[in-house]
Design a protein around this motif. Structure first.
Motif, PDB file in Angstrom:
ATOM      1  N   GLN A  75       0.805  -1.223   0.000  1.00 50.77           N
ATOM      2  CA  GLN A  75       0.000   0.000   0.000  1.00 50.77           C
ATOM      3  C   GLN A  75       0.837   1.271   0.000  1.00 50.77           C
ATOM      4  N   SER A  76       2.053   1.228   0.525  1.00 52.96           N
ATOM      5  CA  SER A  76       2.875   2.436   0.609  1.00 52.96           C
ATOM      6  C   SER A  76       3.887   2.541  -0.534  1.00 52.96           C
ATOM      7  N   SER A  77       3.756   1.677  -1.561  1.00 55.33           N
ATOM      8  CA  SER A  77       4.731   1.649  -2.645  1.00 55.33           C
ATOM      9  C   SER A  77       4.436   2.694  -3.725  1.00 55.33           C
ATOM     10  N   ASP A  78       5.469   3.012  -4.484  1.00 57.30           N
ATOM     11  CA  ASP A  78       5.299   3.884  -5.658  1.00 57.30           C
ATOM     12  C   ASP A  78       4.348   3.259  -6.669  1.00 57.30           C
ATOM     13  N   ASN A  80       1.723   1.296  -6.078  1.00 56.32           N
ATOM     14  CA  ASN A  80       0.343   1.512  -5.644  1.00 56.32           C
ATOM     15  C   ASN A  80      -0.085   2.952  -5.899  1.00 56.32           C
ATOM     16  N   ASP A  81       0.807   3.899  -5.628  1.00 58.15           N
ATOM     17  CA  ASP A  81       0.509   5.307  -5.883  1.00 58.15           C
ATOM     18  C   ASP A  81       0.247   5.541  -7.364  1.00 58.15           C
ATOM     19  N   TRP A  82       1.063   4.942  -8.249  1.00 56.42           N
ATOM     20  CA  TRP A  82       0.871   5.087  -9.694  1.00 56.42           C
ATOM     21  C   TRP A  82      -0.463   4.478 -10.125  1.00 56.42           C
ATOM     22  N   ARG A  84      -3.179   4.093  -8.346  1.00 56.87           N
ATOM     23  CA  ARG A  84      -4.274   4.937  -7.864  1.00 56.87           C
ATOM     24  C   ARG A  84      -4.449   6.152  -8.776  1.00 56.87           C
ATOM     25  N   ARG A  85      -3.340   6.810  -9.153  1.00 55.14           N
ATOM     26  CA  ARG A  85      -3.429   7.959 -10.054  1.00 55.14           C
ATOM     27  C   ARG A  85      -3.915   7.552 -11.444  1.00 55.14           C
ATOM     28  N   ASN A 127      -9.188  -0.694   0.479  1.00 59.45           N
ATOM     29  CA  ASN A 127      -8.206  -0.049   1.329  1.00 59.45           C
ATOM     30  C   ASN A 127      -8.522  -0.344   2.784  1.00 59.45           C
TER      31      ASN A 127
END
Length: 148
Positions: A75-78, A80-82, A84-85, A127
C-alpha cells in the motif's frame, strides 16, 4: 555408470518485470522485488464439448483470450501510488481512452512473457489500515492476453 545428478531448476521472482503503459498517462515499470504477487487469469475455456443424443461429442474451439491480471502490491509503494493515479485518470478521461492501456510481463528465469491489451481496472483497490503495511489488490481487466 548412469548420471545420477539430480536436475536443478532455478526460479527468481526478482527476474520478473512488468510495465503498464497508457499513451496519454504514461507508463510504470516494476520488478519482482516491489510486487507481492502477479496472477494472470484467462476468463474463458478454449474448448467446449457438446454431447448429442447419439452420444457423439462435438468439440468446439473458442479461443477467447480475455481475462485479468491481478497485482498484489504494498500500500505504501510507488507502484500503488501510480495505480491509484492511473485509475483516477482513466475514470475521468474521455471514453475512447478508457481501455488504451497495455501490460507487459516477463520473467527471465522461466521465459514466460505476457502481453495484454485493452486494459482497465475492474475497480479501485480496497483499502484498509492496520498496524503493519498491507498489500493492495489491483485487478486489471484485459481484452486480450497473449503468451509467448
Amino acid at each position: 555408470m548412469p548420471n545420477t545428478t539430480p536436475r536443478v531448476y532455478v526460479y527468481s521472482f526478482e527476474d520478473t518485470s512488468v510495465t503498464i503503459s497508457h499513451p496519454n498517462f504514461g507508463s510504470y515499470t516494476a520488478f519482482g522485488t516491489g510486487i507481492g504477487s502477479i496472477a494472470v487469469s484467462y476468463a474463458n475455456d478454449v474448448t467446449i464439448h457438446d454431447v448429442a443424443s447419439d452420444l457423439a461429442v462435438v468439440v468446439s474451439k473458442t479461443a477467447k483470450r480475455n481475462g485479468s491480471v491481478t497485482f498484489e502490491i504494498v500500500q505504501s509503494s510507488d507502484f500503488n501510488d501510480w495505480m491509484r493515479r492511473f485509475a483516477n485518470y482513466i475514470e475521468q478521461a474521455a471514453t475512447e481512452e478508457f481501455a488504451l492501456a497495455t501490460i507487459s510481463i516477463s520473467n527471465r528465469s522461466t521465459g514466460d512473457n505476457y502481453y495484454c491489451t485493452g486494459v482497465s481496472h475492474r475497480k479501485k483497490a480496497d483499502n484498509n489500515f492496520q498496524s503493519q503495511a498491507q498489500n493492495r489488490s489491483w485487478e486489471m481487466m484485459c481484452a486480450s492476453i497473449t503468451q509467448s
